[in-house]
Design an enzyme around this catalytic site. Sequence first.
Site, PDB file in Angstrom:
ATOM      1  N   ALA A 143       0.777  -1.183  -0.125  1.00 24.08           N
ATOM      2  CA  ALA A 143       0.002   0.103  -0.047  1.00 24.08           C
ATOM      3  C   ALA A 143       0.862   1.138  -0.043  1.00 24.08           C
ATOM      4  O   ALA A 143       0.561   2.492  -0.599  1.00 24.08           O
ATOM      5  CB  ALA A 143      -0.974  -0.018   1.031  1.00 24.08           C
ATOM      6  N   THR A 144       2.122   1.272   0.514  1.00 27.55           N
ATOM      7  CA  THR A 144       2.957   2.277   0.528  1.00 27.55           C
ATOM      8  C   THR A 144       3.294   2.921  -0.825  1.00 27.55           C
ATOM      9  O   THR A 144       3.142   4.080  -1.267  1.00 27.55           O
ATOM     10  CB  THR A 144       4.073   2.356   1.252  1.00 27.55           C
ATOM     11  OG1 THR A 144       3.787   2.004   2.909  1.00 27.55           O
ATOM     12  CG2 THR A 144       5.022   3.323   1.150  1.00 27.55           C
TER      13      THR A 144
ATOM     14  N   ASN B 118      -6.570   3.310   9.957  1.00 27.94           N
ATOM     15  CA  ASN B 118      -5.797   2.159  10.625  1.00 27.94           C
ATOM     16  C   ASN B 118      -5.637   2.199  12.151  1.00 27.94           C
ATOM     17  O   ASN B 118      -5.544   1.184  12.893  1.00 27.94           O
ATOM     18  CB  ASN B 118      -4.394   1.968  10.116  1.00 27.94           C
ATOM     19  CG  ASN B 118      -3.766   3.450  10.174  1.00 27.94           C
ATOM     20  OD1 ASN B 118      -4.208   4.391   9.361  1.00 27.94           O
ATOM     21  ND2 ASN B 118      -2.672   3.728  10.638  1.00 27.94           N
TER      22      ASN B 118
ATOM     23  N   GLN C 178      -6.662  -1.096   5.131  1.00 31.11           N
ATOM     24  CA  GLN C 178      -7.535  -1.923   6.418  1.00 31.11           C
ATOM     25  C   GLN C 178      -8.790  -2.189   5.858  1.00 31.11           C
ATOM     26  O   GLN C 178      -9.382  -2.356   6.780  1.00 31.11           O
ATOM     27  CB  GLN C 178      -7.476  -0.863   7.394  1.00 31.11           C
ATOM     28  CG  GLN C 178      -6.194  -0.304   7.884  1.00 31.11           C
ATOM     29  CD  GLN C 178      -5.534  -1.503   8.697  1.00 31.11           C
ATOM     30  OE1 GLN C 178      -6.168  -2.234   9.122  1.00 31.11           O
ATOM     31  NE2 GLN C 178      -4.410  -1.179   9.086  1.00 31.11           N
TER      32      GLN C 178
ATOM     33  N   HIS D 211      -0.599  -8.014   3.455  1.00 31.04           N
ATOM     34  CA  HIS D 211      -0.474  -8.496   4.565  1.00 31.04           C
ATOM     35  C   HIS D 211      -1.350  -7.853   5.704  1.00 31.04           C
ATOM     36  O   HIS D 211      -1.206  -8.183   6.830  1.00 31.04           O
ATOM     37  CB  HIS D 211       1.024  -8.071   5.023  1.00 31.04           C
ATOM     38  CG  HIS D 211       1.322  -6.628   5.575  1.00 31.04           C
ATOM     39  ND1 HIS D 211       1.505  -6.178   6.798  1.00 31.04           N
ATOM     40  CD2 HIS D 211       1.503  -5.531   4.640  1.00 31.04           C
ATOM     41  CE1 HIS D 211       1.663  -4.921   6.747  1.00 31.04           C
ATOM     42  NE2 HIS D 211       2.005  -4.382   5.670  1.00 31.04           N
TER      43      HIS D 211
ATOM     44  N   THR E  50      10.034  -7.016 -12.532  1.00 26.88           N
ATOM     45  CA  THR E  50       9.710  -8.326 -12.344  1.00 26.88           C
ATOM     46  C   THR E  50       8.659  -8.665 -11.481  1.00 26.88           C
ATOM     47  O   THR E  50       8.949  -8.335 -10.340  1.00 26.88           O
ATOM     48  CB  THR E  50      10.784  -9.292 -12.476  1.00 26.88           C
ATOM     49  OG1 THR E  50      11.873  -9.094 -13.518  1.00 26.88           O
ATOM     50  CG2 THR E  50      10.328 -10.840 -12.767  1.00 26.88           C
TER      51      THR E  50
ATOM     52  N   CYS F 212       3.769   2.452  12.669  1.00 27.34           N
ATOM     53  CA  CYS F 212       4.999   3.495  12.127  1.00 27.34           C
ATOM     54  C   CYS F 212       5.041   4.231  13.232  1.00 27.34           C
ATOM     55  O   CYS F 212       6.312   4.754  13.501  1.00 27.34           O
ATOM     56  CB  CYS F 212       4.365   4.071  10.862  1.00 27.34           C
ATOM     57  SG  CYS F 212       2.955   3.114  10.061  1.00 27.34           S
TER      58      CYS F 212
HETATM   59  C1  LIG Z   1      -0.442  -0.649   6.531  1.00 23.81           C
HETATM   60  C2  LIG Z   1      -1.009   0.452   5.895  1.00 23.81           C
HETATM   61  C3  LIG Z   1      -0.493   0.953   4.647  1.00 23.81           C
HETATM   62  C4  LIG Z   1       1.220   0.464   4.272  1.00 23.81           C
HETATM   63  O1  LIG Z   1       0.902  -0.725   3.658  1.00 23.81           O
HETATM   64  P1  LIG Z   1       2.301  -1.454   3.404  1.00 23.81           P
HETATM   65  O2  LIG Z   1       1.678  -2.491   2.297  1.00 23.81           O
HETATM   66  O3  LIG Z   1       2.748  -2.078   4.588  1.00 23.81           O
HETATM   67  O4  LIG Z   1       3.253  -0.544   2.463  1.00 23.81           O
HETATM   68  C5  LIG Z   1      -0.851   1.946   4.299  1.00 23.81           C
HETATM   69  N1  LIG Z   1      -2.175   2.521   4.610  1.00 23.81           N
HETATM   70  C6  LIG Z   1      -2.646   2.087   5.692  1.00 23.81           C
HETATM   71  C7  LIG Z   1      -4.269   2.388   6.266  1.00 23.81           C
HETATM   72  C8  LIG Z   1      -2.173   0.825   6.273  1.00 23.81           C
HETATM   73  O5  LIG Z   1      -2.961   0.288   7.024  1.00 23.81           O
END
Ligand SMILES: *Cc1c(COP(=O)(O)O)cnc(C)c1O
Length: 402
Positions: free
Chosen positions: A78-79, A158, A186, A208, A246, A332
């Site tokens: 997600a980042t 989150n 989330q 994840h 890739t 974080c």
């Molecule tokens: C965990 C999270 C992210 C980051 O996701 P990653 O896959 O760990 O980079 C971004 N936004 C929210 C709301 C999250 O809970």
Amino acid sequence: MIRDNKKRPIYLDNHATTPVDPAVLDAMLPYFGEKFGNPHSGTHFYGWEAREAVELAREQVAELIGAAPDEVYFTSGATESNNLAIKGIGRMYRGRKDHMVSCVSEHMCVLDSLFNMEREGASVTYLDVGADGLIDLDALADAITDATILVSIMTVQNEIGIIQPMAEIGALCRERGVFLHTDAAQATGKITIDVKAMNIDILSLTAHKYYGPMGIGALYVGRKPKVRLEPLFSGGGQENNMRSGTLPAPLCVALGKASELGLAALENEPARLGEMRDHLLGRLQVALPGIHINGSMAHRVPGNLNVSFEGVRAEDIMAAVPDVAVSSGSACSSASDESSFVLRAIGLSNDLAESSLRFGLGRFTTAEEVDYAADRLIAEISRLRQEKQDAGIPTRILDEVK
Ligand SMILES: *Cc1c(COP(=O)(O)O)cnc(C)c1O
């Protein structure tokens, strides 16, 4: 510190990450083994085999969110998806439309991408959230101007688990002709998402947070209306030029399987999680005075609970209960000493923000674990408060404790 090596702490931090579902692990393992081909190799069986698996995974992700498979682009999580959405659109429309709207309780990777856009010359309006954690739709409508290219509002927060009204936000954005991006990290597999019905143009997700592995996610980019993004990476032009590199076939397969399971789980899992969450809250409320629920209970994902315990610091509670894995705020921000900016945004004092715990119940949480956690928290919070009282430290709550 930890209970012992065999008996591991009870895991109630499913917002930070979720354990990989055994069925997801089973699905991905062959692609670390004999099915090791590069999905971009077009000249032989190994490549075709991996390609087929990756494309099935793309369909599974698409189905989870109501998209078409060719609108799904794999990323590292997600980042990356949030960076690609915000920077990609900001840079693509630079000089034509340079205004974005978001909100103060977004994940840091959204906020930091927006700060980046501001340094590159864009302007950004950050909407406040109320004590319930929700944005105000009138304020959103007022914030959109002729220069606005993008609205970015997360589907589920989150820390406090608050669900924003995406369908209403989407309708407003469509009517005003601006793109809507949502960080749904989330939300996927927790609540129903339909990008078409909700008028979501761009959506970020990550495996994840719904029982897949770390390091794989996706960005949905709608075709109607067509969203154009400038890619972050230069390279081989994979993923239709949107994301070079890739594809990690085993991880893509895992994301697909997690999506298939996540869709199926929507039937019964939310009710089960909601019951356990409400049971946990009820037990804490009965046994402990001075509890504050942070954010609206009515607009919250069923696995989330975020409460402040007056008169005790979260870090002291967590130190006293090492056999229960919870957190105070996001993974974080737990690296820094600051109290949660999200809790302060919904109006909490520093003291209450520093006495908050986030509980994240998940697919593998049992009712027994929840009761054990409640027992331990009630015992240790009562003890910590009593110690303070014995030491003559005045706190508001202690007047209420009998
Ligand atoms: C965990 C999270 C992210 C980051 O996701 P990653 O896959 O760990 O980079 C971004 N936004 C929210 C709301 C999250 O809970």
